[in-house]
Design a protein around this motif. Structure first.
Motif, PDB file in Angstrom:
ATOM      1  N   GLU A  16      -9.550  14.650  10.947  1.00 46.33           N
ATOM      2  CA  GLU A  16     -10.341  13.406  11.385  1.00 46.33           C
ATOM      3  C   GLU A  16      -9.701  12.562  10.329  1.00 46.33           C
ATOM      4  N   TRP A  17      -9.138  10.785  10.910  1.00 42.60           N
ATOM      5  CA  TRP A  17      -8.948   9.625  10.266  1.00 42.60           C
ATOM      6  C   TRP A  17      -9.806   8.878   9.676  1.00 42.60           C
ATOM      7  N   LEU A  18      -9.772   8.526   7.875  1.00 44.93           N
ATOM      8  CA  LEU A  18     -10.798   7.320   7.966  1.00 44.93           C
ATOM      9  C   LEU A  18      -9.418   6.002   6.830  1.00 44.93           C
ATOM     10  N   GLY A  19      -9.586   5.337   7.569  1.00 45.15           N
ATOM     11  CA  GLY A  19      -8.750   4.342   7.227  1.00 45.15           C
ATOM     12  C   GLY A  19      -9.379   3.494   5.600  1.00 45.15           C
ATOM     13  N   PHE A  20      -8.425   3.708   4.832  1.00 46.76           N
ATOM     14  CA  PHE A  20      -8.576   3.620   3.477  1.00 46.76           C
ATOM     15  C   PHE A  20      -7.379   2.072   2.825  1.00 46.76           C
ATOM     16  N   GLU A  21      -8.297   1.030   2.224  1.00 51.38           N
ATOM     17  CA  GLU A  21      -7.230   0.197   1.858  1.00 51.38           C
ATOM     18  C   GLU A  21      -7.053   0.082   0.045  1.00 51.38           C
ATOM     19  N   ILE A  22      -5.779   0.622   0.475  1.00 51.50           N
ATOM     20  CA  ILE A  22      -5.466   0.494  -0.777  1.00 51.50           C
ATOM     21  C   ILE A  22      -4.871  -0.139  -1.968  1.00 51.50           C
ATOM     22  N   HIS A  23      -5.151  -1.239  -1.888  1.00 48.13           N
ATOM     23  CA  HIS A  23      -4.623  -2.587  -2.786  1.00 48.13           C
ATOM     24  C   HIS A  23      -5.439  -3.934  -2.022  1.00 48.13           C
ATOM     25  N   ASN A  65       8.061  -4.613  -1.812  1.00 49.75           N
ATOM     26  CA  ASN A  65       6.887  -5.321  -1.569  1.00 49.75           C
ATOM     27  C   ASN A  65       5.902  -4.323  -0.356  1.00 49.75           C
ATOM     28  N   ILE A  66       4.878  -4.690  -1.584  1.00 43.17           N
ATOM     29  CA  ILE A  66       3.867  -3.801  -0.858  1.00 43.17           C
ATOM     30  C   ILE A  66       3.181  -5.265  -0.643  1.00 43.17           C
ATOM     31  N   SER A  67       2.411  -4.916   1.051  1.00 44.38           N
ATOM     32  CA  SER A  67       2.049  -5.633   1.824  1.00 44.38           C
ATOM     33  C   SER A  67       0.864  -4.942   2.042  1.00 44.38           C
ATOM     34  N   ASN A  68      -0.264  -6.088   2.689  1.00 43.73           N
ATOM     35  CA  ASN A  68      -1.696  -5.955   2.271  1.00 43.73           C
ATOM     36  C   ASN A  68      -2.610  -5.000   3.538  1.00 43.73           C
ATOM     37  N   SER A  69      -2.683  -4.287   3.660  1.00 46.66           N
ATOM     38  CA  SER A  69      -2.942  -3.049   4.468  1.00 46.66           C
ATOM     39  C   SER A  69      -3.928  -3.553   5.663  1.00 46.66           C
ATOM     40  N   ARG A  70      -4.733  -4.327   5.420  1.00 41.64           N
ATOM     41  CA  ARG A  70      -6.388  -4.800   6.273  1.00 41.64           C
ATOM     42  C   ARG A  70      -5.618  -4.575   7.700  1.00 41.64           C
ATOM     43  N   LEU A  71      -5.130  -5.154   8.259  1.00 41.54           N
ATOM     44  CA  LEU A  71      -5.103  -5.019   9.624  1.00 41.54           C
ATOM     45  C   LEU A  71      -4.369  -4.998   9.670  1.00 41.54           C
ATOM     46  N   SER A  72      -3.693  -3.447   9.610  1.00 44.76           N
ATOM     47  CA  SER A  72      -2.409  -2.665   9.869  1.00 44.76           C
ATOM     48  C   SER A  72      -4.000  -1.210  10.185  1.00 44.76           C
ATOM     49  N   LEU A  73      -4.635  -1.330   9.506  1.00 52.30           N
ATOM     50  CA  LEU A  73      -6.236  -0.786   9.291  1.00 52.30           C
ATOM     51  C   LEU A  73      -6.955  -1.021  10.650  1.00 52.30           C
ATOM     52  N   GLU A  74      -6.828  -2.180  11.031  1.00 51.30           N
ATOM     53  CA  GLU A  74      -8.193  -2.721  12.139  1.00 51.30           C
ATOM     54  C   GLU A  74      -7.092  -2.744  13.493  1.00 51.30           C
ATOM     55  N   ALA A 139     -15.493   2.113   7.268  1.00 53.80           N
ATOM     56  CA  ALA A 139     -14.310   3.337   6.933  1.00 53.80           C
ATOM     57  C   ALA A 139     -14.650   2.775   5.188  1.00 53.80           C
ATOM     58  N   LYS A 140     -14.973   1.637   4.247  1.00 49.14           N
ATOM     59  CA  LYS A 140     -14.731   1.441   3.052  1.00 49.14           C
ATOM     60  C   LYS A 140     -16.045   2.083   1.971  1.00 49.14           C
ATOM     61  N   GLU A 141     -17.332   1.780   3.046  1.00 54.88           N
ATOM     62  CA  GLU A 141     -17.968   2.675   2.716  1.00 54.88           C
ATOM     63  C   GLU A 141     -17.882   3.726   2.649  1.00 54.88           C
ATOM     64  N   GLU A 142     -18.126   4.366   3.578  1.00 58.11           N
ATOM     65  CA  GLU A 142     -17.623   5.860   3.825  1.00 58.11           C
ATOM     66  C   GLU A 142     -16.441   6.726   2.382  1.00 58.11           C
ATOM     67  N   ALA A 143     -15.456   5.624   2.692  1.00 58.22           N
ATOM     68  CA  ALA A 143     -14.793   5.903   1.994  1.00 58.22           C
ATOM     69  C   ALA A 143     -14.753   6.429   0.438  1.00 58.22           C
ATOM     70  N   THR A 149     -10.168   7.515  -3.271  1.00 57.09           N
ATOM     71  CA  THR A 149     -10.369   5.992  -4.571  1.00 57.09           C
ATOM     72  C   THR A 149      -8.706   6.323  -4.452  1.00 57.09           C
ATOM     73  N   ALA A 150      -7.883   7.139  -3.449  1.00 60.72           N
ATOM     74  CA  ALA A 150      -6.781   7.048  -3.411  1.00 60.72           C
ATOM     75  C   ALA A 150      -5.893   7.267  -2.141  1.00 60.72           C
ATOM     76  N   ALA A 151      -5.139   6.955  -1.978  1.00 56.22           N
ATOM     77  CA  ALA A 151      -4.796   7.682  -0.110  1.00 56.22           C
ATOM     78  C   ALA A 151      -3.164   8.439  -0.406  1.00 56.22           C
ATOM     79  N   PRO A 152      -2.930   9.096   0.313  1.00 57.15           N
ATOM     80  CA  PRO A 152      -4.039  10.081   0.549  1.00 57.15           C
ATOM     81  C   PRO A 152      -4.596  10.787  -0.311  1.00 57.15           C
ATOM     82  N   THR A 153      -6.080  11.205   0.672  1.00 61.01           N
ATOM     83  CA  THR A 153      -6.541  11.835   0.552  1.00 61.01           C
ATOM     84  C   THR A 153      -6.875  12.791   1.277  1.00 61.01           C
ATOM     85  N   PHE A 154      -7.141  14.325   1.073  1.00 60.82           N
ATOM     86  CA  PHE A 154      -7.310  15.197   2.017  1.00 60.82           C
ATOM     87  C   PHE A 154      -8.387  16.242   1.991  1.00 60.82           C
TER      88      PHE A 154
END
Length: 178
Positions: A16-23, A65-74, A139-143, A149-154
């Motif tokens: 099961e995948w859980l979206g996690f915003e790295i930065h 470049n580090i992207s903001n991943s917020r929209l990709s998670l959505e 998902a952020k709250e669940e994480a 605290t890091a991705a990926p986490t299994f």
């Protein structure tokens, strides 16, 4: 076939995948990697990732470049509802790590969505109207509850975990002991 798919077959796993915003503080448009991590040895990191990804056909380019991943998670949540999450996840991964595209850009995400079989206009509208913001925040709250605290986490059996990009042998050994 990727790491997770390979392990699911070998060990009859449910994933099961859980979206996690790295930065999460990364601004729209991203931030140069050299600014975020001035001492990082990017060439060495890229060689290591390519070595680990090779068995799965994954090619990593030097990240600039580090992207903001917020929209990709959505967008991933949109893809889940459309039954296309696997395809979208793979396409986002390829676009960011292999092609250096900004996965925080709505137009880029619409192009990626099209490749994954999604309706680009519907995806764009969902992103522009914050349709999946609450899902991402949940998902952020669940994480946080799970101590991620890091991705990926299994996480295995809700307690045992492997953090970070690790060789498949690490997973196989751990799964044999569960």
């Amino acid at each position: 076939m990727g790491l997770v798919d390979t392990l699911k077959q070998e060990f009859d796993l449910h994933a099961e995948w859980l979206g996690f915003e790295i930065h999460p503080d990364t601004p729209p448009g991203g931030t140069p990697l050299a600014t975020m991590f001035p001492r990082a040895d990017v060439d060495s990191m890229t060689r290591r990732l390519n070595s680990m990804g090779a068995p799965f056909g994954l090619i990593f380019q030097k990240i600039v470049n580090i992207s903001n991943s917020r929209l990709s998670l959505e967008a991933g949540e949109f893809a889940k509802e459309q039954g296309r999450f696997g395809q979208f996840h793979h396409a986002v991964f390829q676009s960011y790590f292999s092609q250096g595209k900004d996965i925080g850009n709505v137009d880029v995400l619409k192009q990626i969505g099209t490749k994954a079989g999604l309706d680009a206009d519907a995806l764009g509208k969902a992103l522009q109207t914050d349709t999946y913001r609450r899902v991402r925040e949940a998902a952020k709250e669940e994480a946080a509850r799970l101590g991620i605290t890091a991705a990926p986490t299994f996480i295995f059996n809700e307690k045992d975990r492997i953090v970070g990009a690790q060789p498949i042998e690490v997973f196989r050994e751990r799964l044999k002991t569960l």
